[in-house]
Write an enzyme that holds these catalytic residues in place. Structure first.
Site, PDB file in Angstrom:
ATOM      1  N   GLY A 127     -12.532  49.788  -4.460  1.00  0.00           N
ATOM      2  CA  GLY A 127     -12.960  51.019  -3.785  1.00  0.00           C
ATOM      3  C   GLY A 127     -12.585  52.227  -4.612  1.00  0.00           C
ATOM      4  N   GLU A 185      -9.628  47.641  -8.283  1.00  0.00           N
ATOM      5  CA  GLU A 185     -10.952  47.715  -8.922  1.00  0.00           C
ATOM      6  C   GLU A 185     -11.576  49.027  -8.476  1.00  0.00           C
ATOM      7  OE1 GLU A 185     -12.153  45.376 -11.010  1.00  0.00           O
ATOM      8  OE2 GLU A 185     -10.389  44.103 -10.816  1.00  0.00           O
ATOM      9  N   CYS A 215     -20.731  50.493  -8.868  1.00  0.00           N
ATOM     10  CA  CYS A 215     -19.554  51.044  -9.544  1.00  0.00           C
ATOM     11  C   CYS A 215     -19.748  51.144 -11.053  1.00  0.00           C
ATOM     12  CB  CYS A 215     -18.322  50.211  -9.219  1.00  0.00           C
ATOM     13  SG  CYS A 215     -18.521  48.485  -9.653  1.00  0.00           S
TER      14      CYS A 215
HETATM   15  P1  NAD Z   1     -15.025  52.030   1.272  1.00  0.00           P
HETATM   16  O1  NAD Z   1     -15.078  53.380   1.927  1.00  0.00           O
HETATM   17  O2  NAD Z   1     -15.767  50.902   1.873  1.00  0.00           O
HETATM   18  O3  NAD Z   1     -13.491  51.679   1.106  1.00  0.00           O
HETATM   19  C1  NAD Z   1     -13.067  50.473   0.524  1.00  0.00           C
HETATM   20  C2  NAD Z   1     -12.100  49.792   1.463  1.00  0.00           C
HETATM   21  O4  NAD Z   1     -10.943  50.601   1.655  1.00  0.00           O
HETATM   22  C3  NAD Z   1     -12.686  49.513   2.843  1.00  0.00           C
HETATM   23  O5  NAD Z   1     -12.429  48.168   3.185  1.00  0.00           O
HETATM   24  C4  NAD Z   1     -11.963  50.481   3.732  1.00  0.00           C
HETATM   25  O6  NAD Z   1     -11.784  49.989   5.025  1.00  0.00           O
HETATM   26  C5  NAD Z   1     -10.643  50.666   3.033  1.00  0.00           C
HETATM   27  N1  NAD Z   1     -10.053  51.973   3.308  1.00  0.00           N
HETATM   28  C6  NAD Z   1     -10.695  53.165   3.374  1.00  0.00           C
HETATM   29  N2  NAD Z   1      -9.820  54.161   3.614  1.00  0.00           N
HETATM   30  C7  NAD Z   1      -8.593  53.600   3.726  1.00  0.00           C
HETATM   31  C8  NAD Z   1      -7.270  54.100   3.968  1.00  0.00           C
HETATM   32  N3  NAD Z   1      -7.021  55.387   4.143  1.00  0.00           N
HETATM   33  N4  NAD Z   1      -6.253  53.216   3.971  1.00  0.00           N
HETATM   34  C9  NAD Z   1      -6.476  51.900   3.778  1.00  0.00           C
HETATM   35  N5  NAD Z   1      -7.707  51.376   3.546  1.00  0.00           N
HETATM   36  C10 NAD Z   1      -8.739  52.198   3.528  1.00  0.00           C
HETATM   37  O7  NAD Z   1     -15.549  52.117  -0.226  1.00  0.00           O
HETATM   38  P2  NAD Z   1     -15.451  53.323  -1.233  1.00  0.00           P
HETATM   39  O8  NAD Z   1     -14.053  53.570  -1.643  1.00  0.00           O
HETATM   40  O9  NAD Z   1     -16.283  54.464  -0.783  1.00  0.00           O
HETATM   41  O10 NAD Z   1     -16.206  52.621  -2.453  1.00  0.00           O
HETATM   42  C11 NAD Z   1     -16.773  53.363  -3.443  1.00  0.00           C
HETATM   43  C12 NAD Z   1     -15.841  53.423  -4.641  1.00  0.00           C
HETATM   44  O11 NAD Z   1     -15.497  52.124  -5.035  1.00  0.00           O
HETATM   45  C13 NAD Z   1     -16.491  54.062  -5.840  1.00  0.00           C
HETATM   46  O12 NAD Z   1     -15.558  54.866  -6.497  1.00  0.00           O
HETATM   47  C14 NAD Z   1     -16.858  52.872  -6.708  1.00  0.00           C
HETATM   48  O13 NAD Z   1     -16.967  53.159  -8.073  1.00  0.00           O
HETATM   49  C15 NAD Z   1     -15.726  51.950  -6.420  1.00  0.00           C
HETATM   50  N6  NAD Z   1     -16.121  50.578  -6.656  1.00  0.00           N
HETATM   51  C16 NAD Z   1     -15.514  49.888  -7.640  1.00  0.00           C
HETATM   52  C17 NAD Z   1     -15.890  48.589  -7.907  1.00  0.00           C
HETATM   53  C18 NAD Z   1     -15.243  47.782  -8.977  1.00  0.00           C
HETATM   54  O14 NAD Z   1     -15.488  46.583  -9.008  1.00  0.00           O
HETATM   55  N7  NAD Z   1     -14.441  48.347  -9.837  1.00  0.00           N
HETATM   56  C19 NAD Z   1     -16.897  48.003  -7.150  1.00  0.00           C
HETATM   57  C20 NAD Z   1     -17.494  48.734  -6.145  1.00  0.00           C
HETATM   58  C21 NAD Z   1     -17.083  50.029  -5.889  1.00  0.00           C
END
Ligand code: NAD
Length: 440
Positions: A194, A216, A250
């Site tokens: 995330g 990641e 991502c």
């Molecule tokens: P998201 O909002 O779905 O969050 C990811 C996870 O974190 C979820 O399961 C969510 O419930 C949890 N979460 C959210 N806020 C939280 C908190 N305060 N405390 C604990 N857990 C919490 O996804 P996102 O972050 O918006 O995803 C997008 C980002 O992820 C982008 O920056 C993208 O580049 C990155 N990403 C990276 C990869 C990789 O493989 N490196 C893959 C996909 C996405």
């Protein structure tokens, strides 16, 4: 277990820990059985998953199978084929002072109970691929799908509990409160995908228990286009990589870096390539996705004002549609260049030459991926030697992550730790050092 009362996080973890302690997850036969069951779930319920992915993200069925369902099946097949070999102990040379009869080796030990937290953009693949690696390494797993892809989360929760060993695999659905409660528990590994802000929350919680983390994350992945590159091919590949999943990938090329003359020529090629992919009205194309929610729609439409619009630029709040968009003459200080775009907007930023491009990249956070389009060996060598990124792709965006034996992960702001193929075994195991000296 009473199905009507949701199990508390502490109870989930202690139940799974008891299973792990019993030794049930360690035999390779148990691991491969779980992987085969997971495969069976994906192949027999592919249509259920595709429907959920369409509901959450407007993904076409072709895209859902290619980038999520079949992708995960391929990773399972690769793991089943090679797991025995990956798990073999590796011997280490023994120094003379220990005697000729001494032996030393490393063996992979599973870590215990692993927490996998997944994001919404590839909500199936990014939950199941780390999870299958953790199972292959002999761990029990708590899986937390993203609440922002609720349809996929619900199907995953329903089907995983039906197909896998529920004493060793648990799905906990929910958002911030549920994840926060989970993070208070002691895990043996936390694998988070995330954004970096939440990555820091995860790492702080993990520190309380000295739990290792793999993060990641994302960031801005640049695509450098050299003046010698064949721009028709470059534009086709850039458009494909950028506009897949409406740019919510991502490792999507975040922006283009090139010299002013190449930029001009590339503009026309990108317009052609985008039309070739989605037609002149992308909103009517069944192959083009939608923005996940209103918050991201608002965030992205605010970025459309940067630079000069070459392709697209239009949007529709009702359907969360944002056209595949290319922006030229973009100021490096403009809003679209300040944060990861994570949507279907491709800015072109100009630099004088390769030196300036390398400087531009190195002045910013280390990207998750860096793409370079060139025919020059010198350019390739210099980029490889003089920049740092999670992955480096020459000539083709996104494809490096489909090579199962390449580690997939970031560096610096784009994350830490890696997975896929045997790298998942590295991440989800402890490499134990063993020395044996006969008593006789
Ligand atoms: P998201 O909002 O779905 O969050 C990811 C996870 O974190 C979820 O399961 C969510 O419930 C949890 N979460 C959210 N806020 C939280 C908190 N305060 N405390 C604990 N857990 C919490 O996804 P996102 O972050 O918006 O995803 C997008 C980002 O992820 C982008 O920056 C993208 O580049 C990155 N990403 C990276 C990869 C990789 O493989 N490196 C893959 C996909 C996405």
């Amino acid at each position: 277990m009473n199905q009507s009362i949701p199990e508390q996080p502490a109870d989930v973890v202690s139940r799974l820990r008891a299973t792990f302690r019993s030794g049930r997850t360690k035999p390779v036969a148990w691991r491969t059985d779980q992987l085969r069951r997971l495969r069976g779930m994906l192949t027999s319920h592919g249509e259920d998953f595709a429907a959920a992915l369409r509901e959450d993200l407007g993904k076409s069925s072709t895209e859902a199978f290619r980038t999520e369902i079949d992708f995960t099946v391929r990773e399972i097949d690769h793991t089943l084929e090679h797991l025995d070999g990956w798990l073999l102990p590796e011997s280490a040379p023994v120094p003379a002072h220990l005697g000729a009869d001494a032996m030393a080796w490393t063996q992979y030990d599973p870590l215990g109970v692993v927490l996998v937290i997944a994001p919404w953009n590839y909500p199936l693949q990014l939950l199941l691929t780390p999870m299958l690696g953790a199972l292959a390494a002999g761990n029990a797993v708590v899986a937390k799908p993203s609440e922002l892809a609720p349809a996929t989360s619900a199907v995953l929760a329903r089907l995983l509990s039906r197909h896998l060993d529920t004493d060793a695999v648990a799905v906990v659905e929910g958002g911030v409160p549920e994840t926060t409660a989970l993070l208070a528990e002691r895990f043996d590994q936390i694998f988070y995908t995330g954004n970096g802000t939440v990555g820091r929350v995860v790492m702080r919680a993990a520190a309380e228990h000295l739990t290792p983390v793999a993060l990641e994350l994302g960031g801005k992945s640049p695509a450098f286009v050299d003046r010698d590159a064949e721009l028709g091919t470059v534009a086709d590949r850039l458009a494909r990589g950028k506009f897949l999943n409406a740019g919510q990938t991502c490792v999507a090329p975040d922006y283009v870096l090139t010299d002013p003359e190449t930029a001009r020529a590339l503009e026309a090629e990108l317009a052609r390539a985008t039309e070739a992919l989605f037609g002149s009205e992308p909103r009517t194309s069944a192959e083009y996705g939608r923005i996940v929610n209103e918050r991201h729609f608002e965030r992205l439409t605010a970025l459309l004002g940067s630079g000069r619009t070459v392709v697209g630029g239009d949007s529709d709040r009702e359907t969360k549609y944002i056209a595949p968009t290319v922006l030229a003459d973009v100021d490096p200080e403009s809003p679209v260049m300040r944060e990861e775009i994570f949507g279907p907007i491709l800015p072109i930023v100009t630099v004088a030459d390769l030196d300036e491009a390398i400087g531009f990249i190195n002045d910013r956070d280390k990207p998750l991926a860096l793409y370079v389009f060139t025919d020059s060996d010198t350019t390739r060598r210099r980029i490889a030697a003089e920049t740092s990124s999670g992955g480096l792709g020459f000539g083709l965006p996104l494809a490096h992550l489909t090579v199962s034996d390449l580690p997939f992960g970031g560096v610096g702001e784009s994350g830490m730790g890696s997975y896929h193929g045997r790298w998942s075994i590295e991440t989800f195991s402890h490499r134990k050092a063993v020395l044996e000296k006969p008593l006789g």
